[in-house]
Design a protein around this motif. Structure first.
Motif, short mmCIF file in Angstrom:
data_model
loop_
_atom_site.label_atom_id
_atom_site.label_comp_id
_atom_site.label_asym_id
_atom_site.label_seq_id
_atom_site.Cartn_x
_atom_site.Cartn_y
_atom_site.Cartn_z
N CYS A 89 -1.93 23.53 39.92
CA CYS A 89 -3.33 23.32 38.02
C CYS A 89 -3.23 24.93 38.08
O CYS A 89 -3.29 26.48 38.12
CB CYS A 89 -4.59 23.10 38.42
SG CYS A 89 -5.58 22.73 37.97
N HIS A 90 -3.42 25.11 36.63
CA HIS A 90 -4.06 26.17 35.99
C HIS A 90 -5.04 27.43 36.49
O HIS A 90 -4.62 28.30 36.35
CB HIS A 90 -4.05 26.78 34.54
CG HIS A 90 -4.10 27.18 34.07
ND1 HIS A 90 -4.24 28.14 33.70
CD2 HIS A 90 -2.62 28.33 33.15
CE1 HIS A 90 -4.09 29.75 33.09
NE2 HIS A 90 -3.17 29.40 32.62
N GLU A 146 -5.29 21.19 44.54
CA GLU A 146 -5.45 19.47 43.87
C GLU A 146 -3.92 18.99 45.24
O GLU A 146 -3.54 19.27 45.31
CB GLU A 146 -4.18 19.80 43.36
CG GLU A 146 -4.92 20.05 41.62
CD GLU A 146 -4.52 19.60 40.95
OE1 GLU A 146 -4.48 19.88 40.12
OE2 GLU A 146 -2.66 19.32 40.48
N CYS A 157 -7.61 17.44 40.74
CA CYS A 157 -7.95 18.17 39.85
C CYS A 157 -8.06 17.86 38.60
O CYS A 157 -8.82 17.36 37.27
CB CYS A 157 -8.07 19.87 39.81
SG CYS A 157 -8.96 20.86 38.85
N GLY A 158 -6.92 17.43 37.61
CA GLY A 158 -6.13 18.07 36.22
C GLY A 158 -6.89 17.23 35.47
O GLY A 158 -6.47 16.96 34.05
N THR A 179 -10.28 16.10 35.15
CA THR A 179 -10.43 17.27 34.36
C THR A 179 -10.90 17.15 32.47
O THR A 179 -11.64 17.03 31.47
CB THR A 179 -10.28 18.78 34.39
OG1 THR A 179 -10.17 18.96 36.18
CG2 THR A 179 -10.36 20.30 33.66
N GLY A 239 -1.20 21.01 32.43
CA GLY A 239 -1.55 19.08 32.94
C GLY A 239 -3.15 18.58 32.24
O GLY A 239 -2.71 17.66 31.88
N VAL A 240 -4.24 19.79 32.38
CA VAL A 240 -5.14 19.28 31.83
C VAL A 240 -4.89 19.06 30.13
O VAL A 240 -5.97 18.44 30.26
CB VAL A 240 -6.30 20.39 31.71
CG1 VAL A 240 -7.49 20.01 31.94
CG2 VAL A 240 -6.78 20.37 33.24
N GLU A 257 1.62 20.85 37.43
CA GLU A 257 1.28 20.28 35.81
C GLU A 257 1.09 21.50 35.32
O GLU A 257 0.17 21.52 34.83
CB GLU A 257 0.43 19.52 36.40
CG GLU A 257 -0.42 19.94 37.01
CD GLU A 257 -2.45 19.41 36.78
OE1 GLU A 257 -2.01 18.78 35.89
OE2 GLU A 257 -3.31 19.08 38.16
#
Ligand SMILES: [Zn+2]
Ligand SMILES: [Zn+2]
Length: 358
Positions: free
Chosen positions: A40-41, A62, A161-162, A165, A189-190, A357
């Protein structure tokens, strides 16, 4: 066991080591064998110092896998259970939890300064109290959330998570109205999950804004009605909204500059939803006149902005119904050499599956 470690904040390369041990197992704790992890970022933001995080540390928050062992006092979980890793466990008793805003519970952060791992060289931390770029992790029981049998580990990891969110920003926080115009700035991804959330809500136009061509192409596959580079955003606004600005703009980058762009492209009376995680010293500015006169609603959204377990359940239901596409998010990959190489190495000889992602 094997784990991917970042030695110092500011480095961009992870080292895969075989001498790491997950520590802290005991009453109230659960040991999980990680079977899938996403990137994730926020992992990158912790690596480069934007988000505070002690080092050395194991990135990844994640994840999903199987329970190997449960400590004394843990109820509702047993060895063999399939779970996803929740990096923000709810205590259930604080004022935020009692209001149903479990995403604002601070209980999970209490252990953030405690190392989750060790190796012969010393302590190793886990990002956000988890650290899923590893074969096993020990977490509090509240971080192990059972998943239905039909949900693959990779998809559960993304929901951790992503997906939660991004979907939650559109559904819980902004509550995008059917027929509205939406812009999403930042399509990792988000951002892609926010695009999918806006589509689920029935937005008429969804403009994805990103400087990277591959992310723009991805956004189109996930439901954006058009995808533009930042240079083309003003033109898209003119064409789609007759210059008025979008009903909803999602900032999914975490920088004051993009937040300001998002603010300026939100129509008067529209909604700016801040989803990106930014730095402590990066200040977003609005002047008091525009704040009052333009009546734009500024709504920050953390981890989906609602009850976390309910958001997980909804993501599963939407995925089962075919209303959101999570399979394609697993195969959508972006090259980040120092990290992809490490994750590829992590997969070799282990049962771990990984997806990126960004
Ligand atoms: Zn709480
Ligand atoms: Zn995340």
């Amino acid at each position: 066991m094997r784990a991917a470690v970042l030695h110092e904040i500011g480095q961009d390369k992870l080292e895969v080591l075989d001498d790491v041990e997950a520590v802290g197992f005991g009453p109230g704790k659960v040991r999980i064998r990680i079977r899938a992890t996403g990137l994730c970022h926020s992992d990158l933001s912790a690596m480069n110092g934007v988000l505070p995080q002690p080092a050395p540390f194991i990135p990844g928050h994640e994840g999903a896998g199987e329970v190997v062992d449960v400590g004394d006092g843990v109820t509702g979980l047993k060895a063999g259970d399939r779970v996803l890793v929740c990096w923000l466990p709810a205590c259930g008793a604080c004022p935020s939890c009692r209001r149903g805003q479990t995403h604002l519970c601070l209980a999970g952060f209490m252990n953030a300064g405690t190392p989750n791992f060790k190796r012969p060289g010393g302590d190793v931390f886990g990002f956000a109290g988890t650290g899923t770029f590893t074969e096993e992790v020990v977490v509090g029981a509240g971080c192990a959330v059972p998943i239905p049998d039909d949900v693959p580990f990779e998809i559960a990891a993304l929901i951790g998570c992503g997906v939660t969110t991004g979907l939650g920003a559109a559904i819980n926080t902004a509550q995008v109205e059917a027929g509205s115009s939406v812009a999403v700035i930042g399509c990792g991804g988000v951002g892609i999950s926010a695009v999918q959330g806006a589509r689920v809500q029935g937005a008429a136009q969804i403009v994805a804004v990103d400087p990277v061509a591959s992310r723009r192409e991805a956004a189109l596959r996930f439901g954006a009605t058009e995808a533009v580079s930042p240079d083309e955003f003003a033109d898209a606004r003119q064409r789609i909204t007759a210059g008025e600005g979008f009903d909803y703009v999602f900032e999914v980058v975490g920088k004051s500059a993009t937040a300001r762009t998002a603010y300026e492209n939100t129509r008067r009376g529209g909604t700016l939803c801040i989803v990106g995680a930014g730095a402590l010293d990066d200040h977003f500015q609005v002047n008091m006149f525009e704040l009052f006169f333009d009546e734009k609603r500024i709504l920050p959204s953390m981890y989906g902005g609602g009850d976390v377990l309910r958001s997980y359940g909804r993501a599963v239901e939407l995925w089962r119904a075919g209303r959101i596409d999570l399979e394609s998010m697993i195969t959508h990959r972006v090259r980040l050499d120092g990290i992809n190489d490490a994750l590829d190495q992590m997969r070799t000889g282990t049962s771990l599956r990984t997806c990126v992602e960004l």
